[in-house]
Structure formats: structure tokens, C-alpha cells
Motif scaffolding. Structure first.
Motif, PDB file in Angstrom:
ATOM      1  N   LEU A 179       0.800  -1.058  -0.039  1.00 34.65           N
ATOM      2  CA  LEU A 179       0.256   0.054  -0.102  1.00 34.65           C
ATOM      3  C   LEU A 179       0.827   1.302   0.210  1.00 34.65           C
TER       4      LEU A 179
ATOM      5  N   LEU B  59      -1.165   1.463   9.356  1.00 34.54           N
ATOM      6  CA  LEU B  59      -2.219   2.275   8.729  1.00 34.54           C
ATOM      7  C   LEU B  59      -1.835   3.680   9.404  1.00 34.54           C
TER       8      LEU B  59
ATOM      9  N   ARG C 169       0.926   5.456   7.982  1.00 30.58           N
ATOM     10  CA  ARG C 169       0.838   5.735   6.418  1.00 30.58           C
ATOM     11  C   ARG C 169      -0.197   6.972   6.302  1.00 30.58           C
TER      12      ARG C 169
ATOM     13  N   SER D 241       0.546   6.806   2.105  1.00 29.20           N
ATOM     14  CA  SER D 241      -0.317   5.910   1.257  1.00 29.20           C
ATOM     15  C   SER D 241      -0.416   6.185  -0.360  1.00 29.20           C
TER      16      SER D 241
ATOM     17  N   GLU E 239      -6.297   1.718  -0.278  1.00 31.18           N
ATOM     18  CA  GLU E 239      -6.655   1.283   1.227  1.00 31.18           C
ATOM     19  C   GLU E 239      -8.269   0.985   1.625  1.00 31.18           C
TER      20      GLU E 239
END
Length: 743
Positions: free
Chosen positions: A401, A441, A444, A450, A456
Motif C-alpha cells: 500500500l 495504517l 501511512r 499511502s 486502502e
């Protein structure tokens, strides 16, 4: 005399009454054909015609005349005698033919050719003779004797005389077996003669048991020896192709034999070439075929094992299933169990999953037993190392990602994420995955790393399908916070008083909800005046509209873009907040000691050392360490690098905080373990509340079924004892192995 007029005037009814009737009566006893007529017809016409046909000489009478003679004899009730004489003449003829053959001194090949000629001639003669005696065949033989027709009677006569001649029978069988042996050895034989002889035996059912036994005995010895020779001299693929070729050649070779003989010979061939050597075949190179993904060769192996599996007591497919399962177990163990290869664990697992899928679908042709067993084996072996696979799956998704379309096409991204979901489905410890995925996450989103928000969201949707809405509630909350923070910052910039207080500094703040984001350590840093003013300005603005809330600043995930002017050129440096605190100190002085920096920033020693290493020993060394080295000590000093110069204006100095440190990993894992303890306690109480009373073994069994993460039995026992001490459950006074729920 009557006059014509009087006759013409007679009444017609009277004329009919006066006429006489003609009455025909059958004989009370049918007339008998004289024996002399039968004998003369047989001797002078029919017998001569039969012998002329057998001697391939011209027949004196036409076939129509002979047919009429046979019809006359049949109508004269001479059918029984006629059948007997015809059978006797056929037997006499074939007996003479076989006797002459017995007395001959022909070679084996010529002997077989003579048998073939005798049978072909006899066959042709029978057809011609039957055409003459067709009336007898249709009107008498079919309805009054056990033979179906005169032709079958003639064949039975041939079989009778052929079987009675021991020499002819034995020599014929030995010759046929010899031809089979020569053909297998690659010698040239008369294949048309061979097939005609086999057809003769099959169609006449000439002592098929003796021929079958002779062929089976020779074939058993031949294939037993040849299988051992080829298995020792050749690799697995060469041997399998040899087996396939032999099965094809043998099927063609014996196609004219009786069905029972063909099946018995196929059993002998398959048993000696396959069934007796299944273990040796698998041990000789099965793993290598799987390693090299040789689909066609494995297809052949699967097909031949399917043939062997049809034999009673042979479990060829079970052996193949177990061998492939063992192969999967070893390969997965090599990937998962080696800590030195943890970084490549997930890519290697994905590659092996794809290989296993190809082998199951194409090589093993979707055999459910093999596919299911290998899948279960793979899942079991992946989870033999608790927690680590879940952690590295989350890490690999983080890598995907982050990279996004920079390294992968859209189709590759979709395919890779789908494969990762399949792998995620196989792993236990999804709570570990959840914790690491949340932490990654968060980084990111906060560091804007990201590659695509669409990716996502797609990944979160896939996780939601797999694990339910509760699993992704926090993840979705994190995205919601980021969107709300964007709106808050837009309002902040439109507020003139707040925007004016910042001056030239651009500020971006993410307001995070505590329950959605991973836990972060509370830090007390010594911020420079410029940064402290920005913090206070935003705090004042936010609390004006959210009076009931409390802001706690988290500096570990902060980042800055600094304008750094060096003697040779100006650069824009993307750095973490920790690195920013250090670099701003060099605006006033050019040299600082480690202890001075530690006191001025308020950073912990571990964070300070990592930040100094990235600035003084990394790719972009904006400060210099004295003395030189890759380890920061308390006695080191750091100097502003006046000679720093790079071709690019905008430089990114990798932020240590953006990487997963060992401390973070340990903290994440310990947090998950603490949560697992609570889940175990809840599961025990829930089960006991529903059952009220349970034995220890039954309780442990239900816990193992309900808990979806690795849970050692000693831990379960420990939690049961804990709940007993805290009066949630108690032991039954009459049976210590039973527990009672306490309301």
C-alpha cells in the motif's frame, strides 16, 4: 332330348342345386420320403458339392439346384439325418487338415501360418456350405437344436478337433506367446498373422484359459524384470513415460484377445509396472517435479496413479496425497521457521501458494482429496510458528500500500491483495495482524505515505468481508478522523487571528480519537518557541469549539519540512519532529555535545540516538559526528556540516520513527497478549453461564473451538484458576474435575 328353349328357361337356383361339389381331403398319414432317395441325393449331389467346396474345386450343380434338394429333404423329414451327415463331413475334413499339420515338420512361424490358413479356408467354406443348406438352417436348426445356426455348429466342430489335437494346441499357444515376447523385445514379427491368430482364439473361444495362463505367466516375468531395470536406470519421468508407452503398446497388441484375457493382462502389467513400485516412484523425484512445477509430467504421474488406484487394496491416490502433503509441509516449514528469512516470508508464501494452486488445479486435475489435504497441511504448518506470520502479512500489506502503482500495475495490485487475503484467511492470530495493521495504517495516514486511498479502502472492504464489521471499526474510524482533521485545518486557516499568529509557518494537525488509533507513549519534549507558539495557537482555536474535549499532543508521529541554508546552496529537508528539534539547535551554535542535545530536546536516549544516527551517519549527513563511527556514545559531539551539498533541492532524511522499531513490535505484541487473556476469561464465563456445569475436558474442548488465536493449554488452565479465585466459577465438591457457574 330337351330343346334349347326349355334349357334356357330353367330356374338358376335349380341349376345350382343339381351341380356336384369337389372335396379334397389330406392324407391320414403324411407320405414318407424313401431312404433310397435321401441317400442318393446326399451321395450323388450334396456330398460331392461339399467336398468340392472343401477342395476348392468346381461344383457340378448350381447352388440353386442344391438349395432345392436340401429343401426337398427337409420337407421329407430328413433334417436330423441331414444335420448329422453335414456335421460328420465337416469334422472329417478338419480332422484330416489338423492331422496333416501334426505330422509336418514346419518351423514355428510356418506352423502358425498353416493354422491361420486352415482356419481362414474353413471359415470361408462354412459360409459357402451354409448358403446351400440355408433352408435347413432357417427352418430346422435354429428351432430344434442348441446351435444358433449351422455356422456355429461348424465352429464347434473346429474347436472340438483343434482341442483334441494336443500338439496343435500346444504349438499354437507357444507360438502366439513367442510372437508376443518377440514383439515386446522389439523384434520384427508378422503382426497381421499375429492378430488373425488372436482373433481366431477369441472368436472361437479356443481354450482361452490355457492361452490366457501362458500369456500371463510370461508377461508377469517380463514386466517384473523390465520394471526393475528401468526404475534403477532412469529418472522418474523417463520411467513414467516408459510405463505409459508399454500400456499403450500392450493395449494395441492384445486388442484381439478375449475381453477377460485383456483385463487380466492389463492387471498384470499395471501391477508389475505401477502398483509394486509406487513408493519407489514417489521417492525417486516427486519433490523435484513439484519444485520445477512440471505440470505435464505430474499430470502423467497423477493419471498413472489413478490407474493403480483401481486395484483392490491399492491406495495410490492416498500415497500421492500424503507425498504432496509432506512436500507442502517441508516447503512451508522452510519458509516460516527460519527467522533469518522473515522479511521474505510473505512473498515466498504467496509464491508457494500460487504454485500449490497450479499443481492442484492442473497437475492433479482438481483432485479434491489432494487439494484439501495440502491446504490443511499448509495452514497447519504456517501456524506452527505463532504470531509471526500474522505480523509479517500485515507488514507486507503495508509495503504494497506504500508502493502502490509505482512498482505494480493495477491488475498486479488487485491480484496481490487478493492473494494476501487468501493467506490472511489461513493464519491464526488475527488479533496480531489487526494490531500491526492498525499501527502501519496510522503511520501511512499520518506521514501521508499511502499510495492510494482507493487501495486502502479496497483492502479494508476485503477485511470487512473476511472478519466482519467489528474487525474494521477502528480502521474506518481512523479514516474518518483524517477526513475530519482536513475540515478542521480548513477552518483553522480561514480564522484570521489563528492564521496570523503562525506567521510564515504552515501548520497541519491531525486530531485523532483515542479509541481508534494505536496507543502512543506520552512524551514531554522541550519545543522551540516557534513550535510551542504554533501548538498553543491551535489548542486555543480547537478548544473554543470543543470545550468538553482534551488535547494530548503526540510528537512521535510529527514531521516537518525545514528550509536549510548551507554555504553552497539551500535545501528543503523533510524530517521527523525529533530530527527537527536537533537541527534547530544548530541555528545558534555549530557544535553540540550529545549531552547538550539530550538536555535541550528532552528526548529519551534511545530516540535521540536513532535521530542522531539518521542525521550524522545516514545518506544525507547534514551534521557530522566526532569521532566518526556508526554508534552514538555519550561522549560524542556533533558539528554543523558547512560543506553539505546535494544535486536535489528537496531531500528526504528517512525518519526512524516511520519504521517499526523492536520496542514498538514488543509493545504491540504484549498489548495483544493482554487482550487475549481478557478474551479467554470472557469465553470461559460465557460458556459456563450457558452450561451452568461442565467437566474440565469439556470446557477445554469448547474453548479450543471458540478461541480464534493460538492458546496454549497451560494458559487456559491458569485462567480457569484465576476465575475460581475470583468467584466466577467453582469446583464441584463431589468431583474436582467439574466446574459450576456462580451467578
Amino acid at each position: 332330348m330337351e330343346s334349347p328353349g326349355s334349357r334356357m328357361g330353367q330356374n338358376p337356383a335349380q341349376a345350382r342345386t343339381s351341380s356336384k361339389k369337389l372335396l379334397i381331403r389330406p392324407f391320414s398319414t403324411p407320405p414318407q420320403m424313401p431312404d433310397e432317395y435321401f441317400n442318393q441325393t446326399w451321395e450323388n449331389e450334396l456330398l460331392g458339392a461339399i467336398r468340392a467346396i472343401q477342395d476348392k474345386q468346381p461344383v457340378r450343380f448350381s447352388y440353386e439346384e442344391l438349395y432345392r434338394k436340401v429343401e426337398d429333404l427337409c420337407r421329407g423329414n430328413k433334417t436330423t439325418q441331414l444335420v448329422a451327415k453335414l456335421e460328420a463331413e465337416c469334422e472329417k475334413h478338419i480332422a484330416k487338415q489338423l492331422k496333416d499339420l501334426e505330422d509336418s515338420t514346419l518351423s514355428q512361424e510356418d506352423f502358425l501360418a498353416s493354422i491361420d490358413r486352415i482356419w481362414e479356408d474353413y471359415f470361408s467354406e462354412l459360409l459357402t456350405i451354409r448358403s446351400i443348406f440355408l433352408f435347413l438352417d432357417r427352418k430346422y436348426v435354429i428351432h430344434t437344436t442348441y446351435e444358433k445356426n449351422l455356422f456355429d455348429m461348424g465352429v464347434q466342430v473346429f474347436v472340438k478337433r483343434f482341442t483334441a489335437s494336443t500338439k496343435v494346441m500346444d504349438t499354437s499357444i507357444k507360438g502366439i506367446v513367442s510372437l508376443i515376447d518377440k514383439d515386446r523385445m522389439g523384434e520384427v514379427i508378422d503382426k497381421s498373422l499375429f492378430k488373425r491368430l488372436l482373433t481366431m482364439f477369441a472368436s472361437t473361444k479356443l481354450n482361452t484359459s490355457q492361452l490366457e495362463q501362458s500369456i500371463l505367466t510370461v508377461s508377469t516375468d517380463y514386466f517384473r524384470v523390465k520394471s526393475l531395470e528401468n526404475l534403477q536406470e532412469n529418472d522418474i519421468v523417463t520411467y513414467l513415460r516408459y510405463v505409459e508407452r508399454q500400456m499403450s503398446l500392450e493395449s494395441e497388441r492384445i486388442s484381439c484377445l478375449h475381453q477377460s484375457t485383456r483385463r487380466a493382462l492389463s492387471v498384470v502389467l499395471e501391477k508389475n509396472l505401477l502398483v509394486n513400485h509406487l513408493s519407489s516412484i514417489l521417492a525417486k523425484g516427486f519433490d523435484q517435479l513439484c519444485d520445477e512445477t512440471r505440470v505435464e509430467d505430474l499430470k502423467l504421474l497423477n493419471r498413472l496413479f489413478g490407474v493403480a488406484d483401481l486395484h483392490d487394496g491399492c491406495e495410490a491416490y492416498s500415497m500421492l496425497r500424503d507425498s504432496f502433503g509432506e512436500y507442502v509441509r517441508e516447503k512451508v516449514d522452510q519458509i516460516v521457521s527460519n527467522p533469518e528469512q522473515d522479511d521474505s516470508m510473505v512473498p515466498n508464501l504467496l509464491d508457494f501458494m500460487e504454485k500449490r494452486k497450479v499443481l492442484c488445479e492442473e497437475a492433479f486435475e482438481n483432485n479434491e482429496a489432494i487439494a484439501d489435504f495440502s491446504k490443511q497441511t499448509m495452514e497447519k504448518q504456517i501456524n506452527k510458528r505463532p504470531n509471526k506470520p500474522a505480523e509479517y502479512v500485515a507488514k507486507h500489506i503495508d509495503h504494497i500500500l506504500k508502493a502502490g502503482n509505482k512498482k505494480y500495475s493495477e491488475d498486479e495490485l488487485t491480484s496481490t491483495l487478493d492473494k494476501l487475503i487468501v493467506l490472511f484467511r489461513r493464519i491464526q492470530g488475527k488479533d496480531i495482524f489487526e494490531a500491526f495493521y492498525e499501527r502501519d495504517l496510522a503511520k501511512r495516514l499520518l506521514f501521508d505515505r499511502s499510495a492510494s486511498l482507493d487501495l486502502e479502502n479496497s483492502m479494508i472492504s476485503k477485511l470487512k468481508v473476511e472478519c466482519g464489521a467489528s474487525f474494521t471499526r477502528k480502521l474506518e474510524g481512523m479514516f474518518k478522523d483524517v477526513d475530519l482533521s482536513t475540515d478542521i485545518m480548513h477552518s483553522f486557516r480561514e480564522n484570521r487571528r489563528s492564521a496570523g499568529a503562525l506567521g510564515d509557518i504552515e501548520l497541519k494537525v491531525n486530531v485523532l480519537t483515542t479509541g481508534f488509533w494505536p496507543s502512543m507513549a506520552k512524551e514531554e519534549l522541550k519545543l522551540p518557541r516557534e513550535l510551542n507558539d504554533c501548538q498553543e495557537t491551535f489548542t486555543t482555536f480547537y478548544l473554543e469549539s470543543h470545550k468538553s474535549r482534551v488535547l494530548r499532543w503526540q510528537y512521535g508521529n510529527g514531521s516537518c519540512v525545514l528550509s536549510a541554508t548551507f554555504p553552497k546552496r539551500r535545501h528543503l529537508l523533510s524530517v521527523s519532529l525529533y530530527q527537527t528539534l536537533i537541527l534547530l539547535l544548530f541555528n545558534k551554535v555549530e557544535t553540540l555535545t550529545y549531552k547538550e542535545i539530550l538536555a535541550a530536546t528532552g528526548l529519551s536516549e534511545s530516540e535521540l540516538k536513532r535521530a542522531l544516527l539518521s542525521l550524522a551517519c545516514g545518506r544525507h549527513r547534514v551534521i557530522l559526528k566526532q569521532p566518526k563511527g556508526k554508534v552514538v556514545d555519550e561522549d560524542d559531539s556533533f558539528v554543523y556540516n558547512s560543506g553539505f551539498e546535494k544535486p536535489l533541492v528537496h531531500l528526504k532524511i528517512n525518519s526512524i520513527q516511520a519504521q517499526s522499531t523492536p520496542e514498538e513490535k514488543l509493545e504491540t505484541t504484549e498489548t495483544v497478549f493482554k487482550e487475549r487473556v481478557h478474551h479467554i476469561d470472557l469465553a470461559i464465563v460465557r460458556i459456563m453461564k450457558m452450561r451452568q456445569m461442565m467437566t474440565h475436558s469439556r470446557l477445554i474442548t469448547e474453548l479450543l473451538e471458540q478461541l480464534k488465536f493460538p492458546h496454549p493449554i497451560p494458559l487456559l488452565k491458569k485462567r480457569i484458576e484465576y476465575l475460581i479465585e475470583n468467584l466466577y466459577i467453582e469446583r464441584d465438591p463431589t468431583n474436582q474435575q467439574k466446574y459450576k457457574y456462580l451467578a
